[in-house]
Design a protein around this motif. Structure first.
Motif, PDB file in Angstrom:
ATOM      1  N   HIS A 250       4.347 -13.617  -6.645  1.00 58.43           N
ATOM      2  CA  HIS A 250       5.554 -12.914  -7.092  1.00 58.43           C
ATOM      3  C   HIS A 250       6.780 -13.825  -7.124  1.00 58.43           C
ATOM      4  O   HIS A 250       7.916 -13.348  -6.985  1.00 58.43           O
ATOM      5  CB  HIS A 250       5.838 -11.697  -6.204  1.00 58.43           C
ATOM      6  CG  HIS A 250       4.723 -10.710  -6.181  1.00 58.43           C
ATOM      7  ND1 HIS A 250       4.362  -9.969  -7.285  1.00 58.43           N
ATOM      8  CD2 HIS A 250       3.878 -10.342  -5.185  1.00 58.43           C
ATOM      9  CE1 HIS A 250       3.349  -9.185  -6.966  1.00 58.43           C
ATOM     10  NE2 HIS A 250       3.032  -9.393  -5.707  1.00 58.43           N
ATOM     11  N   GLY A 251       6.588 -15.142  -7.272  1.00 60.32           N
ATOM     12  CA  GLY A 251       7.712 -16.058  -7.382  1.00 60.32           C
ATOM     13  C   GLY A 251       8.440 -16.320  -6.074  1.00 60.32           C
ATOM     14  O   GLY A 251       9.499 -16.956  -6.062  1.00 60.32           O
ATOM     15  N   ARG A 252       7.866 -15.855  -4.959  1.00 64.69           N
ATOM     16  CA  ARG A 252       8.545 -16.041  -3.672  1.00 64.69           C
ATOM     17  C   ARG A 252       8.490 -17.505  -3.247  1.00 64.69           C
ATOM     18  O   ARG A 252       7.451 -18.152  -3.315  1.00 64.69           O
ATOM     19  CB  ARG A 252       7.898 -15.158  -2.600  1.00 64.69           C
ATOM     20  CG  ARG A 252       8.016 -13.665  -2.879  1.00 64.69           C
ATOM     21  CD  ARG A 252       7.490 -12.851  -1.695  1.00 64.69           C
ATOM     22  NE  ARG A 252       7.529 -11.430  -1.978  1.00 64.69           N
ATOM     23  CZ  ARG A 252       6.490 -10.717  -2.399  1.00 64.69           C
ATOM     24  NH1 ARG A 252       5.331 -11.315  -2.584  1.00 64.69           N
ATOM     25  NH2 ARG A 252       6.610  -9.433  -2.627  1.00 64.69           N
ATOM     26  N   GLY A 253       9.626 -18.000  -2.804  1.00 64.37           N
ATOM     27  CA  GLY A 253       9.691 -19.357  -2.297  1.00 64.37           C
ATOM     28  C   GLY A 253       9.711 -20.431  -3.348  1.00 64.37           C
ATOM     29  O   GLY A 253       9.556 -21.618  -3.030  1.00 64.37           O
ATOM     30  N   VAL A 254       9.902 -20.051  -4.631  1.00 61.35           N
ATOM     31  CA  VAL A 254       9.892 -21.023  -5.723  1.00 61.35           C
ATOM     32  C   VAL A 254      11.329 -21.434  -6.054  1.00 61.35           C
ATOM     33  O   VAL A 254      12.206 -20.587  -6.237  1.00 61.35           O
ATOM     34  CB  VAL A 254       9.213 -20.439  -6.979  1.00 61.35           C
ATOM     35  CG1 VAL A 254       9.263 -21.452  -8.131  1.00 61.35           C
ATOM     36  CG2 VAL A 254       7.781 -20.033  -6.669  1.00 61.35           C
ATOM     37  N   SER A 255      11.571 -22.744  -6.123  1.00 59.25           N
ATOM     38  CA  SER A 255      12.882 -23.269  -6.503  1.00 59.25           C
ATOM     39  C   SER A 255      12.705 -24.213  -7.687  1.00 59.25           C
ATOM     40  O   SER A 255      11.806 -25.073  -7.687  1.00 59.25           O
ATOM     41  CB  SER A 255      13.517 -24.028  -5.330  1.00 59.25           C
ATOM     42  OG  SER A 255      13.693 -23.176  -4.210  1.00 59.25           O
ATOM     43  N   LEU A 256      13.581 -24.079  -8.679  1.00 59.37           N
ATOM     44  CA  LEU A 256      13.412 -24.788  -9.949  1.00 59.37           C
ATOM     45  C   LEU A 256      14.545 -25.776 -10.216  1.00 59.37           C
ATOM     46  O   LEU A 256      15.653 -25.638  -9.690  1.00 59.37           O
ATOM     47  CB  LEU A 256      13.370 -23.775 -11.102  1.00 59.37           C
ATOM     48  CG  LEU A 256      12.362 -22.620 -11.009  1.00 59.37           C
ATOM     49  CD1 LEU A 256      12.542 -21.680 -12.185  1.00 59.37           C
ATOM     50  CD2 LEU A 256      10.936 -23.148 -10.965  1.00 59.37           C
ATOM     51  N   ASP A 257      14.220 -26.766 -11.059  1.00 59.17           N
ATOM     52  CA  ASP A 257      15.221 -27.690 -11.609  1.00 59.17           C
ATOM     53  C   ASP A 257      16.009 -28.387 -10.494  1.00 59.17           C
ATOM     54  O   ASP A 257      17.241 -28.362 -10.469  1.00 59.17           O
ATOM     55  CB  ASP A 257      16.153 -26.917 -12.543  1.00 59.17           C
ATOM     56  CG  ASP A 257      16.955 -27.853 -13.439  1.00 59.17           C
ATOM     57  OD1 ASP A 257      16.647 -29.063 -13.474  1.00 59.17           O
ATOM     58  OD2 ASP A 257      17.899 -27.383 -14.094  1.00 59.17           O
ATOM     59  N   LEU A 258      15.271 -29.015  -9.578  1.00 57.93           N
ATOM     60  CA  LEU A 258      15.897 -29.686  -8.438  1.00 57.93           C
ATOM     61  C   LEU A 258      15.960 -31.192  -8.684  1.00 57.93           C
ATOM     62  O   LEU A 258      14.954 -31.808  -9.046  1.00 57.93           O
ATOM     63  CB  LEU A 258      15.108 -29.406  -7.162  1.00 57.93           C
ATOM     64  CG  LEU A 258      14.855 -27.924  -6.825  1.00 57.93           C
ATOM     65  CD1 LEU A 258      13.945 -27.809  -5.613  1.00 57.93           C
ATOM     66  CD2 LEU A 258      16.163 -27.197  -6.571  1.00 57.93           C
ATOM     67  N   SER A 259      17.132 -31.768  -8.442  1.00 58.81           N
ATOM     68  CA  SER A 259      17.298 -33.225  -8.624  1.00 58.81           C
ATOM     69  C   SER A 259      17.880 -33.902  -7.398  1.00 58.81           C
ATOM     70  O   SER A 259      17.620 -35.095  -7.160  1.00 58.81           O
ATOM     71  CB  SER A 259      18.186 -33.504  -9.841  1.00 58.81           C
ATOM     72  OG  SER A 259      17.581 -33.048 -11.032  1.00 58.81           O
ATOM     73  N   ARG A 260      18.657 -33.205  -6.616  1.00 60.99           N
ATOM     74  CA  ARG A 260      19.304 -33.828  -5.455  1.00 60.99           C
ATOM     75  C   ARG A 260      18.393 -33.748  -4.230  1.00 60.99           C
ATOM     76  O   ARG A 260      17.685 -32.761  -4.029  1.00 60.99           O
ATOM     77  CB  ARG A 260      20.626 -33.127  -5.157  1.00 60.99           C
ATOM     78  CG  ARG A 260      21.635 -33.214  -6.295  1.00 60.99           C
ATOM     79  CD  ARG A 260      22.990 -32.698  -5.865  1.00 60.99           C
ATOM     80  NE  ARG A 260      22.900 -31.359  -5.281  1.00 60.99           N
ATOM     81  CZ  ARG A 260      23.932 -30.730  -4.707  1.00 60.99           C
ATOM     82  NH1 ARG A 260      25.106 -31.356  -4.608  1.00 60.99           N
ATOM     83  NH2 ARG A 260      23.788 -29.520  -4.219  1.00 60.99           N
TER      84      ARG A 260
END
Length: 734
Positions: A267-277
């Motif tokens: 269900h998308g839990r714990g997903v983080s997107l588009d990370l660069s730093r």
């Protein structure tokens, strides 16, 4: 006006199957109106206005008038409060999201006592609606305050706790449309579609065809990716990591930006997107670690999140996601903006049938991380006009099924096959689903077992998709309905003999037969229980048994009145007689004419291609033929019974004894003699022999209705043992 005494609920009975009221499960309530018997609705000052003020939608109830406003008309003309309670309960169920159209209220032989019944998909929900409806009605009668929203919430909470989830419910509804019966096997979403050996089982959007190995693979995202990649399915580059430092190192190797997610989350839990730093990646690692056993770092793919539903190797629905944003106004906090601009969307909610979930800024770690990346917190007040990104994923609710490119459908179907899932929710990221994936650097990011169906049933935008029908069509071929032959036998005289002989004939025809009768419960000619088994529970046990290829079920009038029938429809329905009314006074049954209305239930459920087998020695029983959706075979000890003679004159089928004492199959004037039955009847008293002869003729009629050949029926009569103690049924039980 002085307060009126409470209506007394004398008895509440859940009828689990077809009954004297309807084909569907119902809640039957015996009411004593007490002093209200003297006060129909038009004699209760102000009552009608108070009731309609509490439940305005009663205006929509047709009632017996047959048009909108019909029930209001009945209220004004004067109707008794038992009838009013029926409509109040139905309206509470409607308001709670379980639409109910059927209800009836009938007087009994005792003054002031009524039987009120309404459609009840779930017993506990129905009982809650009854309790709240009862309180609402008495409050309206006695001009007391009543909180309708609170009552509706109680019923709705019971619906959420007890009823099937939306995904399972849509599959069951699709099965019902195809005439496939269903049985709920637990308090959750485990459901059997069909009966006996023809059944299939579902658990939400998983089926008995769903491989446990495939489900295990799907739950391991890293393993899924490696298998997909080996078969040429585009997947994002990535690796599993065990620390925040390792996540940053892997991100540098893969190339920024990246995605951080749990390896076995959902269900998308714990997903983080588009990370660069680095700080964002390390923070995202800790968020993902809370939701899975491992953490994955993957290359970030630009585009929209999509969910495609694959059923039986075909893409049957697709939905696109969108980001959730709020616009600052310089006054309100982020949390307040989310509640005002996002959570007010009627599509969002915490209940199962909400297409989108509520955004909880203070609890959702991914939201907190997203805000942190923008230099904000839930308590921050963004300046006027500033766009604040709240969620990048988890908002898949825009139907795009018609836009899916054939190459995309092929790749997605391949992904489901590689994992081994018959039903899969395949997640991919692409900028344009109408173009091949390889033209836009798109990729499949997950393959999910047991996918939710709500986004396809209630998309926030676009057309709903018949995904329940697709799953049912996957489980059952076009010419299958999940049914096994069921013979139901109703009456009081010799019904156990009818049931046993009919089961014997089916057994000789090569079927594995389940038999539930007053002499016990039998599986494939083995008696597994000797206790009387002519009732709902033993019959139900036969219908859920995968070994049973045909079932013969004895039903007494008491069982029909107490529980209803265990099956929704049957291939053959036998009614033997109208005896036994004297033992049914507690059900307000005192004569055989009343009993006829009970036993007609057995005829009402005969399938259109089925047959009613009826005793023409009683013209009232023979008359039930006109109520049957299918054909009719009559039988009679008296071959000159007027109903039987008339039936044969119309080229109808009948079972009789000819002048030589042989059981004979007759179609109009044509006759096919089978065999004498003196070996079964000759040593018995004459009165008992008539009942026995009638029982044998009824069973022969049932066998004939099932298409068993005359020669095999004759062989069955020659080998059948009347006495259970000396029969093969008994021998095999030991």
């Amino acid at each position: 006006m002085s307060s009126k005494d409470d209506i007394q609920l004398l008895r509440i009975n859940y009828l689990r199957g077809p009954n004297i009221w309807t084909y569907r499960p119902t809640l039957e309530v015996w009411l004593d109106l007490g002093e209200l018997e003297e006060f129909p609705s038009n004699l209760l000052p102000g009552f009608n206005d108070r009731l309609v003020a509490l439940l305005p939608a009663l205006e929509e109830h047709h009632c017996g008038v047959g048009e909108r406003g019909g029930f209001i008309q009945r209220l004004r003309e004067g109707t008794w409060t038992g009838h009013v309670l029926e409509h109040v309960v139905i309206e509470l169920l409607n308001l709670a999201g379980m639409p109910t159209g059927f209800g009836q209220t009938r007087s009994t032989s005792k003054r002031g006592v009524y039987r009120m019944v309404f459609r009840a998909r779930d017993e506990q929900v129905a009982r809650m609606a009854l309790a709240e409806g009862h309180k609402l009605l008495m409050a309206a009668i006695n001009s007391q305050p009543f909180e309708v929203p609170a009552a509706v919430n109680k019923v709705r909470e019971q619906v959420d706790d007890c009823y099937l989830g939306p995904s399972t419910a849509c599959i069951v509804a699709a099965a019902t449309e195809r005439g496939i019966p269903h049985i709920r096997l637990n308090d959750g979403n485990l459901v059997q579609l069909g009966h006996g050996a023809q059944q299939r089982r579902i658990w939400t959007a998983e089926t008995e065809l769903t491989s446990a190995i495939a489900e295990g693979i799907a739950s391991d995202k890293d393993l899924t990716k490696s298998l997909l990649k080996s078969c040429g399915v585009p997947v994002p580059e990535g690796e599993a990591v065990d620390s925040a430092e390792a996540a940053w190192s892997a991100a540098q190797d893969i190339g920024l930006p990246v995605v951080i997610k749990p390896s076995d989350g959902n269900h998308g839990r714990g997903v983080s997107l588009d990370l660069s730093r680095r700080e964002d990646i390390e923070a995202a690692f800790h968020v993902a670690a809370l939701h899975g056993s491992e953490v994955l770092v993957e290359r970030f793919i630009r585009g929209n999140e999509h969910r495609l539903l694959v059923v039986g190797g075909k893409v049957v629905a697709a939905a696109r996601g969108s980001v959730a944003v709020v616009t600052g106004n310089g006054r309100n906090t982020v949390t307040e903006l989310v509640d005002a601009q996002i959570n007010t969307d009627p599509r969002r909610g915490t209940h199962e049938d909400a297409p989108l979930g509520l955004v909880e800024t203070g609890k959702d770690e991914a939201v907190l991380l997203e805000l942190q990346r923008q230099g904000l917190s839930p308590e921050a007040v963004p300046e006027a006009g500033r766009q604040v990104l709240i969620q990048r994923n988890g908002n898949v609710s825009v139907d795009c099924t018609d836009l899916v490119h054939p190459e995309v459908a092929h790749v997605v179907s391949l992904a489901a096959r590689v994992v081994g899932l018959d039903i899969a929710g395949v997640d991919l990221v692409a900028e344009d689903i109408s173009k091949p994936l390889n033209q836009q650097g798109a990729a499949i990011v997950e393959v999910n077992a047991g996918p939710g169906l709500l986004m396809h049933l209630k998309p926030a935008e676009g057309s709903p998709r018949p995904v329940g029908r697709a799953i049912v069509d996957h489980l059952f071929a076009e010419d299958e309905n999940g049914r096994i032959p069921v013979i139901g036998v109703a009456g009081s005289q010799g019904t156990h003999t009818v049931a046993r002989l009919a089961a014997w004939l089916l057994h000789l025809s090569g079927l594995k037969v389940g038999l539930a009768c007053r002499e016990g419960l039998f599986l494939d000619s083995r008696r597994i229980e000797s206790a009387p088994s002519a009732g709902w529970e033993p019959a139900h046990r036969l219908l859920i048994n995968r070994a049973v290829q045909a079932a013969v079920i004895e039903n007494g009038a008491r069982s029909i009145l107490q529980d209803g029938l265990a099956y929704d429809r049957c291939a053959v329905g036998v009614v033997t007689d109208l005896g036994g009314a004297e033992g049914l006074a507690e059900y307000d049954i005192t004569d055989s004419d009343q009993l006829l209305k009970v036993l007609r239930t057995q005829v009402d459920v005969v399938l259109p291609d089925g047959v009613a087998v009826l005793n023409a020695d009683d013209a009232r029983v023979a008359g039930l033929a006109t109520l049957c959706d299918g054909d009719a075979i009559l039988y009679a000890v008296n071959a000159q019974a007027p109903s039987l003679v008339a039936h044969r004159a119309a080229q109808g089928r009948a079972v009789v004894l000819n002048t030589k004492g042989q059981v004979t199959l007759a179609t109009g004037a044509a006759e096919v003699p089978l065999t004498s039955i003196t070996h079964l009847t000759g040593r018995r008293k004459q009165d008992a022999s008539d009942v026995l002869v009638a029982s044998i003729l009824a069973a022969v009629g049932a066998g004939w209705a099932m298409g068993i050949s005359p020669d095999l029926i004759a062989a069955g009569l020659k080998t059948f043992e009347i006495d259970l103690a000396s029969s093969r049924l008994a021998h095999l039980a030991h």
